[in-house]
Design an enzyme around this catalytic site. Structure first.
Site, PDB file in Angstrom:
ATOM      1  N   TYR A  33      77.174  66.331  53.209  1.00 36.99           N
ATOM      2  CA  TYR A  33      75.840  66.743  52.815  1.00 36.99           C
ATOM      3  C   TYR A  33      74.793  66.081  53.695  1.00 36.99           C
ATOM      4  O   TYR A  33      75.080  65.131  54.435  1.00 36.99           O
ATOM      5  CB  TYR A  33      75.577  66.422  51.337  1.00 36.99           C
ATOM      6  CG  TYR A  33      75.220  64.979  51.044  1.00 36.99           C
ATOM      7  CD1 TYR A  33      73.903  64.628  50.735  1.00 36.99           C
ATOM      8  CD2 TYR A  33      76.187  63.974  51.046  1.00 36.99           C
ATOM      9  CE1 TYR A  33      73.574  63.311  50.452  1.00 36.99           C
ATOM     10  CE2 TYR A  33      75.866  62.664  50.762  1.00 36.99           C
ATOM     11  CZ  TYR A  33      74.551  62.330  50.464  1.00 36.99           C
ATOM     12  OH  TYR A  33      74.234  61.024  50.191  1.00 36.99           O
ATOM     13  N   LYS A 147      79.001  61.377  56.181  1.00 41.29           N
ATOM     14  CA  LYS A 147      78.158  61.549  54.992  1.00 41.29           C
ATOM     15  C   LYS A 147      78.818  62.549  54.048  1.00 41.29           C
ATOM     16  O   LYS A 147      78.424  63.717  53.947  1.00 41.29           O
ATOM     17  CB  LYS A 147      76.755  62.004  55.397  1.00 41.29           C
ATOM     18  CG  LYS A 147      75.711  61.834  54.305  1.00 41.29           C
ATOM     19  CD  LYS A 147      74.318  62.096  54.859  1.00 41.29           C
ATOM     20  CE  LYS A 147      73.244  62.002  53.772  1.00 41.29           C
ATOM     21  NZ  LYS A 147      73.036  60.614  53.306  1.00 41.29           N
ATOM     22  N   GLU A 179      75.486  47.829  53.390  1.00 37.85           N
ATOM     23  CA  GLU A 179      74.293  48.664  53.224  1.00 37.85           C
ATOM     24  C   GLU A 179      74.015  48.812  51.740  1.00 37.85           C
ATOM     25  O   GLU A 179      74.774  48.322  50.899  1.00 37.85           O
ATOM     26  CB  GLU A 179      74.503  50.035  53.862  1.00 37.85           C
ATOM     27  CG  GLU A 179      75.693  50.800  53.327  1.00 37.85           C
ATOM     28  CD  GLU A 179      76.013  52.060  54.120  1.00 37.85           C
ATOM     29  OE1 GLU A 179      75.165  52.493  54.925  1.00 37.85           O
ATOM     30  OE2 GLU A 179      77.115  52.613  53.925  1.00 37.85           O
ATOM     31  N   LEU A 203      76.608  54.111  57.135  1.00 36.06           N
ATOM     32  CA  LEU A 203      76.102  55.405  57.559  1.00 36.06           C
ATOM     33  C   LEU A 203      75.001  55.185  58.580  1.00 36.06           C
ATOM     34  O   LEU A 203      74.117  54.346  58.371  1.00 36.06           O
ATOM     35  CB  LEU A 203      75.545  56.181  56.364  1.00 36.06           C
ATOM     36  CG  LEU A 203      75.013  57.574  56.684  1.00 36.06           C
ATOM     37  CD1 LEU A 203      76.146  58.516  57.038  1.00 36.06           C
ATOM     38  CD2 LEU A 203      74.216  58.128  55.510  1.00 36.06           C
TER      39      LEU A 203
END
Length: 283
Positions: A33, A147, A179, A203
């Protein structure tokens, strides 16, 4: 008023939107996505999001059902149909639908779903207050650079933070921050901007890329490396970046104040610079 959503080539009211019960995105989290910010009716950082979408699809061996130009037209059409001025475009591409099995058939037709969310992003009260962060173990798989729609642990992390009275969680692996649950993490120590380097562990945020390019303009020296929780707690400032928050100050980590416990000046400056650039370059 009902939103218009895009499902596998059709524009339909949200209450009429359906996907197959055999879609592998639903059954196996077999899909990816993207989230694109909309400011003043225009798409922010579209090219970067489209490149990352195609990379994620390639890493999962899913053929992109559209070119960059086609994706752009579809998203502009979606924004127009929903009269969206500020908010988000969500796009999901799955491998497609077939009877349930772990192995998939080659050549499936990818599934595509797109929808909008109207949201006030610029005038976010948390900018003035800052985020309280807790830390949690990073228990995700080892390809966080893709992702994917598999967001279960990130969702659990959000709930851990909520139940602890915090705004979000930073994930920690081998003693080092990877993260946030839906954002990239940073600290500022002196004139050094420190954030984990791109790779399979995090990411590669599109907002991250833009903000790092702005670091030199604010007089910061970039240091791409992991940092510890203790380093974060001893830092002068901390913040996160994402398409939904832009640059958002962090004021506590596990209950320890960062600096004076107020949003820092460099995070504020980076946010201002990023927003100006985003507005100027939106399409």
């Amino acid at each position: 008023m009902s939103r218009t959503v895009y499902v596998n080539g059709d524009w339909v009211p949200e209450e009429a939107a359906t996907i197959s019960v055999f879609d592998r995105g639903f059954l196996m989290a077999d899909g990816v996505y993207e989230v694109v910010t909309v400011l003043e009716g225009k798409l922010v950082d579209f090219a970067g999001h489209c490149r990352r979408l195609h990379r994620s699809l390639s890493e999962l061996d899913i053929a992109s059902p559209h070119t960059e130009e086609e994706w752009l037209q579809l998203q502009r059409d979606l924004v127009h149909r929903n009269r969206l001025r500020e908010g988000l475009v969500y796009l999901q591409v799955t491998r497609g639908a077939e009877d349930r099995d772990f192995a998939w058939s080659e050549g499936l037709t990818p599934g595509v779903v797109m929808f909008t969310q109207a949201r006030s992003l610029v005038d976010n009260p948390l900018v003035e207050r800052g985020l309280d962060i807790i830390t949690i173990d990073d228990l995700r798989w080892q390809r966080r650079d893709i992702k994917t729609v598999q967001l279960l642990y990130s969702s659990m992390g959000k709930m851990m933070a909520k139940r602890a009275g915090a705004h979000d969680a930073w994930m920690v692996e081998d003693g080092l921050v990877t993260e946030g649950t839906s954002n990239n993490a940073y600290i500022i120590a002196g004139r050094r901007l420190i954030t984990r380097q791109a790779g399979h562990a995090i990411l590669q945020g599109i907002t991250r890329t833009a903000v790092l390019a702005l670091a030199a303009e604010t007089g910061l020296e970039l240091e791409e490396r992991p940092f510890t929780v203790a380093e974060a707690q001893a830092a002068d400032e901390a913040f996160v970046t994402s398409a939904t928050t832009f640059v958002m100050p962090v004021v506590t980590v596990d209950g320890v104040k960062i600096g004076d416990g107020q949003p820092g000046p460099m995070a504020r400056k980076l946010r201002e610079h990023y927003l100006q650039q985003a507005r100027d370059a939106a399409i």
